[in-house]
Write an enzyme that holds these catalytic residues in place. Sequence first.
Site, short mmCIF file in Angstrom:
data_model
loop_
_atom_site.label_atom_id
_atom_site.label_comp_id
_atom_site.label_asym_id
_atom_site.label_seq_id
_atom_site.Cartn_x
_atom_site.Cartn_y
_atom_site.Cartn_z
CG HIS A 187 34.93 30.72 42.86
ND1 HIS A 187 35.24 31.93 42.29
CD2 HIS A 187 35.82 30.55 43.87
CE1 HIS A 187 36.27 32.46 42.93
NE2 HIS A 187 36.64 31.65 43.90
CE LYS A 227 41.18 28.64 39.68
NZ LYS A 227 42.39 27.89 39.97
CG HIS A 284 41.21 33.81 40.48
ND1 HIS A 284 40.61 34.21 41.65
CD2 HIS A 284 41.59 32.53 40.67
CE1 HIS A 284 40.65 33.22 42.51
NE2 HIS A 284 41.23 32.19 41.95
P1 NDP Z 1 46.65 43.47 50.99
O1 NDP Z 1 46.05 43.93 52.29
O2 NDP Z 1 47.79 42.52 51.03
O3 NDP Z 1 47.16 44.74 50.17
C1 NDP Z 1 46.47 45.92 50.19
C2 NDP Z 1 47.23 46.97 49.39
O4 NDP Z 1 46.52 48.19 49.51
C3 NDP Z 1 48.64 47.24 49.84
O5 NDP Z 1 49.41 47.59 48.72
C4 NDP Z 1 48.47 48.44 50.76
O6 NDP Z 1 49.59 49.27 50.80
C5 NDP Z 1 47.41 49.17 50.03
N1 NDP Z 1 46.68 50.07 50.94
C6 NDP Z 1 45.83 49.72 51.93
N2 NDP Z 1 45.32 50.84 52.49
C7 NDP Z 1 45.85 51.89 51.80
C8 NDP Z 1 45.68 53.28 51.87
N3 NDP Z 1 44.85 53.86 52.73
N4 NDP Z 1 46.38 54.05 51.01
C9 NDP Z 1 47.25 53.50 50.12
N5 NDP Z 1 47.43 52.18 50.00
C10 NDP Z 1 46.73 51.41 50.84
O7 NDP Z 1 45.44 42.95 50.13
P2 NDP Z 1 45.48 41.79 49.01
O8 NDP Z 1 46.56 42.11 48.05
O9 NDP Z 1 45.46 40.47 49.65
O10 NDP Z 1 44.04 41.95 48.33
C11 NDP Z 1 43.73 43.02 47.47
C12 NDP Z 1 42.35 42.79 46.87
O11 NDP Z 1 42.37 41.60 46.13
C13 NDP Z 1 41.24 42.63 47.90
O12 NDP Z 1 40.07 43.19 47.37
C14 NDP Z 1 41.09 41.13 48.01
O13 NDP Z 1 39.79 40.78 48.42
C15 NDP Z 1 41.36 40.72 46.59
N6 NDP Z 1 41.83 39.34 46.45
C16 NDP Z 1 42.99 38.93 47.08
C17 NDP Z 1 43.43 37.63 46.93
C18 NDP Z 1 44.72 37.17 47.55
O14 NDP Z 1 45.07 36.00 47.36
N7 NDP Z 1 45.43 38.01 48.27
C19 NDP Z 1 42.66 36.65 46.10
C20 NDP Z 1 41.50 37.21 45.45
C21 NDP Z 1 41.11 38.51 45.64
P3 NDP Z 1 50.63 49.19 52.01
O15 NDP Z 1 51.17 47.81 51.97
O16 NDP Z 1 51.60 50.19 51.62
O17 NDP Z 1 49.85 49.47 53.26
#
Ligand code: NDP
Length: 464
Positions: free
Chosen positions: A230, A172, A168
């Site tokens: 970045h 920016k 992202h």
């Molecule tokens: P989260 O851990 O909060 O979310 C993960 C998601 O994946 C949830 O919806 C979870 O579902 C789902 N999930 C995990 N395991 C399974 C599975 N086996 N089967 C089905 N669904 C599954 O991660 P983030 O949202 O924080 O991050 C996601 C990506 O984005 C990562 O690669 C991270 O590095 C990247 N990222 C995140 C940032 C942030 O600010 N959060 C910033 C920049 C990049 P459930 O909740 O139902 O378990």
Amino acid sequence: MTGVSDAFVLFGASGDLAEKKIFSALGRLEASGALPPRLFGVAKSGWQVEQLRDRIRSSLKAHAPDLGAPVVEALCRKFDYLDGDYRDEKTFKTLATQLGQSVAPLFYLAIPPSLFGSVADLLKKNHLTQNARLIVEKPFGRDLASAIELNRTLLGIVPEERLFRIDHYLGKDPVLNLVYFRFANSFLEPVWNNRYIDNIQITMSEKFGVADRAAFYDEVGAVRDVVQNHLLHTLSILAMEPPINATAEANREEKTKILKAISPLVENRIVRGQYQGYLAEKGVRPHSATETFVALETSIETWRWSGVPVFIRAGKCLAITATEIMVQFKKPPISVTHEPFPPGANYIRFRLGPDRVEIGLGARAKRPGPTMVGQPIELLVMRNQAGEEEPYELLLGDAIRGDQNLFTSQEAVEAAWRVVDPILKPEHPIYEYPAGSMGPGEAEALVAQHGGWHNPKDPASGTS
Ligand code: NDP
């Protein structure tokens, strides 16, 4: 493949990123009519579609409160929800049925990187990737070898022109302005090289610590978290040659050339630090040697830049939250004013945020009076106090239309890992520094011959 994606599938619909960034971006795209007609959220939370819609409503209330109820409800209506595990083939068979007539879906993997391989395999096995585009979130590996492996996995299911690696930061506005400013102003071109530039400094300083990301951060550290992606990409924008045209290919090619020309880091030109109190943060491993600060020197071995040292510094719990680039010009060859010129007088300063965006031109001018004595001044070329735009709207809109300009290519990812790979060692010296400082004193020696580090200033203390 050209054309607009006809369905959008969000893996990770119940995750943190979706809640904080993705739904609000989709809300704005809905408002501008840029979304495909069908949207799907996939997760394993045991939700029904109404729970997903409630999450969307609460996310938009928090992160896009200006969007009116009709837009919010239109977005909710477009979304379907699919509950299932990403390691279970049934999830993908159901998805294939639900996608029905879609011929060009866009799959967004907003999920932990450990699941990329499984999702990729099952998408392919269920014939879902023929015309599909795929967006993946950073991190793109944790070193060169894992990045190559990840690329191999992803390119096994879609070709490079349908793969969108999202960082992202590259979307920016202040970063886009760097490109614009460089190539819209011909006055820069004659001096933008090793004949006139003494050194370049890039500082990404954060006042806050690891907060609720401690467990994640402890596995990563400053080099992987912000330098490899970045800051090296920002450097590539600052240093690249003008692209031959405005296409994504031309732009990405020039940036990649610079990434390939950046000298791999060496141990004696890097200083790592850890803020005092880091080891007591919840989620940090005992005796962790993860760096929360890094300062380093590198160079760009091209005709234009060879001989210009590049200093990069990033850290947490520092004195200020600001990202700043300082392009320092050489001193005039001789003084004809009888006053020796101090270092650091002529520069261009780019402030990339977070709360203000600036371009400043540093100079010396004569102080009023009978003597030829000068003072530093700064001409403010641009100031924008407005809040930062969230780049996800721009990036997701581009991916839906198939525009790769602001996404990272395989070559660029691997070139950037090649730069940092030599110093990704499990054991290394690490220096403590007090919170609120600008890192360990040991980092000063890196830039001592070039007038020291330029520290971004707090607006309250009255810069410029
Ligand atoms: P989260 O851990 O909060 O979310 C993960 C998601 O994946 C949830 O919806 C979870 O579902 C789902 N999930 C995990 N395991 C399974 C599975 N086996 N089967 C089905 N669904 C599954 O991660 P983030 O949202 O924080 O991050 C996601 C990506 O984005 C990562 O690669 C991270 O590095 C990247 N990222 C995140 C940032 C942030 O600010 N959060 C910033 C920049 C990049 P459930 O909740 O139902 O378990």
